[in-house]
Motif scaffolding. Structure first.
Motif, PDB file in Angstrom:
ATOM      1  N   ASP A 143       0.843  -1.185   0.000  1.00 62.26           N
ATOM      2  CA  ASP A 143       0.000   0.000   0.000  1.00 62.26           C
ATOM      3  C   ASP A 143       0.886   1.244   0.000  1.00 62.26           C
ATOM      4  N   GLU A 144       0.652   2.128  -0.947  1.00 67.33           N
ATOM      5  CA  GLU A 144       1.497   3.321  -1.092  1.00 67.33           C
ATOM      6  C   GLU A 144       1.360   4.280   0.078  1.00 67.33           C
ATOM      7  N   SER A 148       0.133   3.497   3.477  1.00 69.30           N
ATOM      8  CA  SER A 148       0.529   2.950   4.770  1.00 69.30           C
ATOM      9  C   SER A 148       1.859   2.205   4.728  1.00 69.30           C
ATOM     10  N   LEU A 205      -0.253  -5.711   1.140  1.00 68.37           N
ATOM     11  CA  LEU A 205      -1.679  -5.980   0.963  1.00 68.37           C
ATOM     12  C   LEU A 205      -1.846  -7.490   0.828  1.00 68.37           C
TER      13      LEU A 205
END
Length: 143
Positions: free
Chosen positions: A131-132, A134, A138
């Protein structure tokens, strides 16, 4: 063997643990630890290398195959001409990097690499997405 971008391949989903994979594929032909402490499983009959990340509680995070049965979106990948594949695959952005006689075609949005030698794909690498926002994986497997 179906390659499912962003999710995994065959019946394997990113995020599975070693026990989940062994339940699907059986005992690997070989396993070892890499220089980062990750666990690597090798399955000869599937021409498959699986990486379980040590810093992610040994979840399946990366797979490499050179199986001639590998399919990506219905297209045979290994042995295919890269020029033809780039025309039929729906991915528009590819970064390339050359190493001697090999060229890697990397699509970041699917964390997919096609390794090419002499104009033909010789292996496929696919990884779990991060995830960019957090900066966490994923994981697709919820077990």
């Amino acid at each position: 063997m179906k390659i499912d971008p962003k999710n995994g391949l065959a019946n394997l989903l990113f995020g599975m643990k070693t026990t989940d994979v062994v339940a699907q594929l059986g005992t690997p032909n070989r396993h070892f630890q890499d220089e980062d402490g990750n666990t690597i499983y090798l399955y000869d009959s599937h021409k498959l290398r699986l990486t379980f990340y040590a810093d992610e509680d040994f979840r399946l995070g990366y797979a490499i195959t050179s199986s001639p049965d590998a399919l990506l979106l219905g297209h045979t990948i290994v042995g295919a001409a890269i020029t033809e594949l780039l025309e039929v695959l729906p991915f528009s952005s590819w970064e390339t990097e050359d190493f001697d006689s090999v060229t890697n075609y990397f699509n970041e949005s699917n964390w997919l690499t096609l390794q090419v030698e002499y104009g033909q794909v010789i292996r496929v690498e696919i990884g779990a997405l991060i995830d960019e926002v957090s900066d966490v994986f994923l994981w697709r497997f919820k077990g």
